[in-house]
Design an enzyme around this catalytic site. Structure first.
Site, PDB file in Angstrom:
ATOM      1  N   ARG A 181      31.506  27.872  35.805  1.00 13.27           N
ATOM      2  CA  ARG A 181      32.323  27.414  34.674  1.00 13.27           C
ATOM      3  C   ARG A 181      32.241  25.891  34.566  1.00 13.27           C
ATOM      4  O   ARG A 181      31.143  25.379  34.409  1.00 13.27           O
ATOM      5  CB  ARG A 181      33.768  27.893  34.843  1.00 13.27           C
ATOM      6  CG  ARG A 181      34.494  28.074  33.536  1.00 13.27           C
ATOM      7  CD  ARG A 181      35.910  28.512  33.777  1.00 13.27           C
ATOM      8  NE  ARG A 181      36.014  29.899  34.178  1.00 13.27           N
ATOM      9  CZ  ARG A 181      36.070  30.920  33.338  1.00 13.27           C
ATOM     10  NH1 ARG A 181      36.072  30.711  32.047  1.00 13.27           N
ATOM     11  NH2 ARG A 181      36.154  32.153  33.781  1.00 13.27           N
ATOM     12  N   THR A 205      37.898  32.756  43.795  1.00  9.99           N
ATOM     13  CA  THR A 205      36.957  32.597  42.685  1.00  9.99           C
ATOM     14  C   THR A 205      35.660  32.017  43.234  1.00  9.99           C
ATOM     15  O   THR A 205      35.708  31.183  44.154  1.00  9.99           O
ATOM     16  CB  THR A 205      37.489  31.659  41.577  1.00  9.99           C
ATOM     17  OG1 THR A 205      36.389  31.216  40.773  1.00  9.99           O
ATOM     18  CG2 THR A 205      38.179  30.423  42.125  1.00  9.99           C
TER      19      THR A 205
HETATM   20  O1  F6P Z   1      35.194  32.284  37.185  1.00  6.57           O
HETATM   21  C1  F6P Z   1      34.135  33.031  37.676  1.00  6.57           C
HETATM   22  C2  F6P Z   1      33.042  33.147  36.642  1.00  6.57           C
HETATM   23  O2  F6P Z   1      32.002  33.936  37.196  1.00  6.57           O
HETATM   24  C3  F6P Z   1      32.493  31.820  36.116  1.00  6.57           C
HETATM   25  O3  F6P Z   1      31.587  31.215  36.991  1.00  6.57           O
HETATM   26  C4  F6P Z   1      31.913  32.250  34.802  1.00  6.57           C
HETATM   27  O4  F6P Z   1      31.907  31.176  33.887  1.00  6.57           O
HETATM   28  C5  F6P Z   1      32.854  33.324  34.341  1.00  6.57           C
HETATM   29  O5  F6P Z   1      33.529  33.798  35.495  1.00  6.57           O
HETATM   30  C6  F6P Z   1      32.212  34.476  33.635  1.00  6.57           C
HETATM   31  O6  F6P Z   1      33.216  35.298  33.171  1.00  6.57           O
HETATM   32  P1  F6P Z   1      32.990  36.804  32.714  1.00  6.57           P
HETATM   33  O7  F6P Z   1      32.667  37.615  33.925  1.00  6.57           O
HETATM   34  O8  F6P Z   1      34.273  37.193  32.090  1.00  6.57           O
HETATM   35  O9  F6P Z   1      31.828  36.790  31.774  1.00  6.57           O
END
Ligand code: F6P
Length: 324
Positions: A172, A126
């Site tokens: 996040r 991640t």
């Molecule tokens: O966990 C990785 C991440 O890019 C976070 O930094 C971010 O909050 C989230 O995923 C965004 O999620 P999505 O791509 O589902 O909008």
């Protein structure tokens, strides 16, 4: 172990492909068959399993994203979804799972393993770098470098116009990308999820910058900080700092893409290789990680309950001093 399945789940991260390659080739070297589950746990539920050989993972080490695709599966959180996944694994004679992802991925893996006795090994992947049991997660180094490159470019235009920029970065609830990108780009201030900053404190910092005759300002806003989005913070600050024309940039998903850095490729290779070796040793319900340049193994139970990231005080203090 006759066959294993490998999957990527949650947000994609650069280096996931290098990791898939390492898992597939280490397994094949040890005479274990490998299936790739397409779209994470969804692939297990829908029997979307692709048999992989050494050539299936040729030419992918440098690619961002994940060739296995990824998803945040809601169905896998249900008993029915897990039962379907188990039935498909049994039908394909798959005895173990290697899951590459973040804490949501590991939670699912742990529950699945406890309910059905399937062996699981987690590999931290991640961009957020928010997992206990590893100093670094796959993708974080690349995302940080991408973020820095983008902020450097914004600095050029900010300087030229004497502007104040609020740049929102991902992570996040973790301020890892935010703090380190702030240090690497000489940002004037950073708003972090792990630290409460009031608008007054931020304004004071910016006003001090004016007094120090700075011609541009960069404020890094971690998406999980408590004051709000970069747009909201910009609005709150707008009329309180003179002589600057505030602008907002949300870097968003560009932080997740791109070719993995050397660090991420090597980390991905080491963790993928170790994950299969752990399975061969009989380990289950654990994750592999990096600690002080050594590979370590942490039980998922521990990884999911321990506090993940503490702000390093020396980094915080250094950032304050180096941006006077
Ligand atoms: O966990 C990785 C991440 O890019 C976070 O930094 C971010 O909050 C989230 O995923 C965004 O999620 P999505 O791509 O589902 O909008």
């Amino acid at each position: 172990i006759k066959n294993i399945a490998v999957l990527t789940s949650g947000g994609d991260a650069p280096g996931m492909n290098a990791c898939i390659r390492a898992v597939v080739r280490t397994a094949i070297f040890n005479n274990i068959g490998v299936y790739g589950a397409i779209q994470g746990y969804e692939g297990l539920i829908n029997n979307n399993l692709k048999k992989l050989d050494s050539r299936s993972v040729s030419g992918i080490i440098h690619l961002g994203g994940t060739i296995l695709k990824t998803a945040r599966s809601l169905e896998f959180k249900t008993d029915e979804g897990m039962q379907k996944a188990y039935n498909n694994l049994k039908a394909n004679e798959i005895d173990a799972l290697v899951v590459i992802g973040g804490d949501g991925t590991f939670k699912g893996a742990k529950e699945f393993s406890e309910k059905f006795g399937i062996k699981v090994i987690g590999i931290p992947g991640t961009i957020d770098n928010d997992l206990y049991g590893t100093d670094f997660t796959i993708g974080y180094d690349t995302a940080l470098n991408t973020t820095i490159e983008a902020i450097d470019k914004i600095r050029d235009t900010a300087d030229s116009h004497d502007r104040l920029f609020f740049i929102e970065v991902m992570g996040r609830d973790s301020g890892c990308i935010a703090l380190r990108s702030a240090i690497c780009t000489g940002a004037e201030a950073v708003l972090l999820p792990e630290r409460d900053t009031t608008i007054e404190e931020l304004v004071q910092e910016l006003v001090a910058g004016s007094a120090a005759k700075k011609n541009s300002r960069i404020v890094i806003v971690a998406e999980g900080n408590k004051l709000g989005s970069a747009y909201e913070v910009s609005k709150m600050v707008k009329y309180r700092v003179q002589n600057y024309d505030p602008k907002v940039t949300v870097l968003g998903h560009l932080q997740r893409g791109g070719s993995p850095s050397a660090f991420d490729r090597i980390l991905a290779g080491r963790l993928g290789f170790s994950a299969v070796n752990e399975l061969l040793k009989g380990s289950t319900n654990c994750m592999v990680g990096l600690s002080g340049n050594n590979i370590i193994v942490t039980q998922l139970n521990e990884a999911l309950t321990q506090h993940t990231f503490k702000l390093e005080n020396d980094l915080m203090e250094m950032k304050e001093i180096l941006s006077i």
